[in-house]
Design an enzyme around this catalytic site. Structure first.
Site, short mmCIF file in Angstrom:
data_model
loop_
_atom_site.label_atom_id
_atom_site.label_comp_id
_atom_site.label_asym_id
_atom_site.label_seq_id
_atom_site.Cartn_x
_atom_site.Cartn_y
_atom_site.Cartn_z
N ASP A 101 -13.02 -2.22 0.30
CA ASP A 101 -12.96 -3.45 -0.50
C ASP A 101 -13.89 -4.55 0.02
OD1 ASP A 101 -11.29 -3.69 1.76
OD2 ASP A 101 -10.19 -5.33 0.86
N LYS A 146 -11.53 -12.17 5.08
CA LYS A 146 -12.65 -11.78 5.92
C LYS A 146 -13.75 -11.23 5.02
CE LYS A 146 -10.16 -7.56 7.09
NZ LYS A 146 -8.74 -7.54 7.36
N THR A 156 -1.47 -10.61 13.85
CA THR A 156 -2.39 -9.74 13.13
C THR A 156 -2.28 -9.96 11.62
OG1 THR A 156 -2.28 -8.10 14.87
CG2 THR A 156 -2.91 -7.31 12.69
N ASP A 192 -16.00 -1.72 4.58
CA ASP A 192 -14.90 -0.86 4.15
C ASP A 192 -14.79 -0.83 2.62
OD1 ASP A 192 -13.82 -3.39 3.77
OD2 ASP A 192 -11.80 -2.78 4.38
N GLU A 209 -10.89 -10.67 13.74
CA GLU A 209 -9.92 -9.72 14.28
C GLU A 209 -10.68 -8.55 14.88
OE1 GLU A 209 -5.95 -9.39 12.19
OE2 GLU A 209 -7.34 -9.26 10.53
N SER A 255 -7.83 -1.20 0.84
CA SER A 255 -8.80 -1.53 1.88
C SER A 255 -9.56 -0.32 2.41
CB SER A 255 -8.08 -2.28 2.99
OG SER A 255 -8.99 -2.75 3.94
N HIS A 256 -9.36 -0.02 3.69
CA HIS A 256 -10.11 1.05 4.35
C HIS A 256 -9.41 2.40 4.24
CE1 HIS A 256 -7.22 -1.02 6.80
NE2 HIS A 256 -7.03 0.10 7.45
N ARG A 291 0.85 -1.20 0.00
CA ARG A 291 0.00 0.00 0.00
C ARG A 291 0.87 1.23 0.00
NH1 ARG A 291 -4.66 -1.68 4.32
NH2 ARG A 291 -5.08 -3.67 3.34
N ASP A 335 -14.20 -6.21 2.97
CA ASP A 335 -13.90 -7.32 3.87
C ASP A 335 -14.13 -6.99 5.34
OD1 ASP A 335 -11.71 -5.68 3.95
OD2 ASP A 335 -10.22 -7.24 3.57
C1 G1P Z 1 -4.82 -3.67 10.12
C2 G1P Z 1 -5.54 -4.43 11.20
C3 G1P Z 1 -5.45 -5.91 10.94
C4 G1P Z 1 -5.98 -6.22 9.55
C5 G1P Z 1 -5.29 -5.37 8.51
C6 G1P Z 1 -5.89 -5.55 7.13
O1 G1P Z 1 -3.46 -4.03 10.11
O2 G1P Z 1 -5.02 -4.10 12.48
O3 G1P Z 1 -6.18 -6.59 11.93
O4 G1P Z 1 -5.81 -7.57 9.24
O5 G1P Z 1 -5.38 -4.00 8.87
O6 G1P Z 1 -7.23 -5.20 7.09
P1 G1P Z 1 -2.32 -3.11 10.80
O7 G1P Z 1 -2.45 -1.74 10.20
O8 G1P Z 1 -2.65 -3.08 12.26
O9 G1P Z 1 -1.04 -3.81 10.49
ZN ZN Z 2 -10.52 -4.15 3.65
#
Ligand code: G1P
Ligand code: ZN
Length: 558
Positions: A287, A385, A353, A285, A372, A118-119, A24, A289
């Site tokens: 995408d 997810k 994680t 979010d 999670e 993602s988010h 990313r 998931d």
């Molecule tokens: C974050 C979340 C983790 C999730 C990931 C992808 O990762 O904490 O649980 O799997 O986004 O959605 P982090 O930014 O903490 O590494």
């Molecule tokens: Zn996502």
């Protein structure tokens, strides 16, 4: 005329290390000449010619800015690298769960590529992302992501068919002839079909439809990729009012929204729910998931509770009936699901994680449900997810218990009465200077060896440390060891303080502080902040966070 394959010379970039979930970066980084191409070719090189050449690959993204360009480049590179067939979502759109479902359904032998951050916000000034998923439909494990990074540092050229006329707007297949003599098939599919059919196999749609006649939904897609899926499922299939699904047009910049379903970024959903006109709210979010579940009047279901409630009510969901495998959660996730597992004499695994750690457990049949704290819930129906799946799981549970006139809040409160409550909070300190993030972690890490047996007092509550370590995980299936996955300070009553640095940010450091503690005293069930405050104070004291970061408050609290 057969399409020529061009080998383009390139120089390596040093920063293409995949994080918690793929690579990313800011869009501007991806727009550098050859940046995307290098990463895609490095991925092909790492995955290996035996898998890529003559393989079948699934491709799609969440529709954010740069999605269209990346789809075109990747298809041209697939053709040049000898991929036999690419299945792509119409207009380049596939949610992350849909890519996973499609890889599995079509037995795509070369796995898939998902385009998403993602988010993280989208648009020319914001983020883009890319990740590779394996033939089981799940994110590439560490050994592959490390190999991609290694390849990205030594890459000297990539292959592309520059003259290919790529059109992903119309459903159907096109066969291209490549100068090498090979044929390449581009198959454009409806973005929703495979995913929607899968949901209909998992859930009893008739039961949910009849329940929803007297149950009002507010499904907020935050202008991310889930809009078309939510409209198909909730409006077309389950016959809900069209107004049940909002912000349902996938937009390149998510309409300026931050598509992260939590109480900070999906506050507009919370505000609408607070008016009391809807019985159930959900947001997803960018995408698709992640999920957040709300009950009437904005009753918030913590993701840890959501996982535990689904676990405790698995028998309401046709897919799980008669299945007895265990559960799993990521280490920082609140331990509510552990209590359900203990009661049902099932195994509960604690993994680092990131969803990629659940895949082996699912493939080996050890778990069929996991989650999670970061608003991720899912099962072994796919290897990602799944936001919409989580909303449907809740609706199925509610529908199955309709006789008792259940509400989201009642289901959660019944759960707490039976199991007790795991209180949880996560403080995020976003965009902290990288050096300050590192200093904070080393400040805590240096103390780990001496924290055991130390006593701490805050707000009149005493805690004694029983374990302090940097979490490491040995995968029970392949024996691989993943180290340094978060600093854990565990108290003698099981309460936990955890520090981690985010692995998904695109700049600076994001410090995550997690606190998890348990009580079965019903008088405390609504006193979250009172219960959590002492542990937060102790965490801030041990880490010296305010002094090191200059931040008196976190940027996001979940
Ligand atoms: C974050 C979340 C983790 C999730 C990931 C992808 O990762 O904490 O649980 O799997 O986004 O959605 P982090 O930014 O903490 O590494
Ligand atoms: Zn996502």
């Amino acid at each position: 005329m057969p399409l020529s394959v061009q080998t383009v010379s390139t120089s390596a970039f040093s920063d293409q290390k995949p994080g918690t979930s793929g690579l990313r970066k800011k869009v501007k980084v991806f727009q550098q000449t050859n940046y995307l191409e290098n990463f895609v070719q490095s991925t092909f090189n790492a995955v290996g010619e035996a898998t890529i050449r003559n393989g079948h690959l699934v491709l799609g993204g969440d529709g954010r800015f740069f999605n269209n360009h990346a789809i075109e480049v990747i298809i041209k590179m697939c053709a040049a690298n000898g991929v036999q067939k690419v299945t792509v979502g119409q207009n380049g759109i596939l949610s992350t769960p849909a890519v996973s479902a499609t890889i599995r359904k079509l037995n795509a032998s070369a796995g898939g590529i998902i385009l998403t951050a993602s988010h993280n916000p989208g648009g020319p000034e914001n983020d883009f992302g890319i990740k590779y998923n394996m033939t089981n439909g799940g994110p590439a494990p560490e050994r592959i992501t490390s190999a991609i990074f290694a390849e990205s540092k030594i890459i000297t050229d990539y292959k592309i068919c520059p003259d290919m006329d790529v059109d992903v707007t119309k459903i159907g297949s096109t066969i291209f002839e490549i100068a090498s003599g090979a044929k390449f098939e581009l198959e454009v599919v409806d973005s929703c079909d495979v995913y929607v059919s899968l949901m209909k196999e998992i859930f009893n749609f008739e039961q949910i439809e009849s329940f929803l006649k007297n149950f009002k939904l507010n499904i907020d897609c935050l202008n991310g990729v889930t809009g078309p899926y939510a409209k198909r499922i909730f409006v077309t299939e389950l016959k809900c009012d069209v107004k049940s699904v909002v912000n349902s047009e996938p937009l390149e910049d998510f309409g300026g929204l931050h598509p992260d379903p939590n109480l900070t970024y999906a506050k507009s959903l919370l505000d609408v729910m607070k008016l009391g006109q809807h019985d159930f709210g959900a947001a997803f979010d960018g995408d698709g998931d992640r999920n957040m579940i709300l009950g009437k009047s904005g009753f918030f279901v913590n993701p840890n509770d959501s996982l535990a409630v689904i676990a405790a009510n698995q028998d309401s969901i046709p897919y799980f009936k008669g299945k007895s495998s265990g559960f799993a959660r990521s280490m920082p996730t609140g331990a509510a699901v552990d209590l359900v597992a203990a009661k049902e004499q099932k195994k509960c695994f604690e993994v680092p994680t990131g969803w990629k750690f659940f895949g082996n457990l699912m493939d080996a049949g050890l778990i069929n449900l996991c989650g999670e704290e970061s608003f991720g819930t899912g099962s072994d129906h796919i290897r990602e997810k799944d936001g919409i799946w989580a909303a449907l799981a809740w609706l199925q549970i509610l529908a199955d218990q309709n006789a008792e006139r259940q509400s989201v809040e009642k289901v959660v409160r019944n759960h707490w009465s039976e199991f007790g409550r795991n209180f949880f909070t996560r403080y995020d300190y976003e965009e902290v200077e990288s050096a300050a993030g590192a200093k904070l972690m080393s400040t805590v890490e240096k103390q780990l060896a001496t924290l055991k047996d130390q006593q701490f007092e805050a707000c009149g509550v005493n805690y004694t440390v029983s374990l302090a370590d940097n979490f490491s995980y040995k995968d029970p299936v392949d024996g691989s060891l993943t180290e340094k996955q978060g600093l854990r300070i565990v108290m003698s009553d099981g309460s936990r303080i955890i520090f981690r640095l985010s692995g998904t940010g695109s700049s600076g450091a994001t410090i995550r502080l997690y606190v998890d503690c348990y009580s079965n005293d019903a008088a405390l069930f609504d006193k979250d902040s009172q219960v959590l405050k002492p542990l937060i104070e102790i965490a801030l004291k041990i880490s010296d966070l305010v002094a090191i970061t200059g931040r008196t408050d976190p940027s996001v609290i979940t």
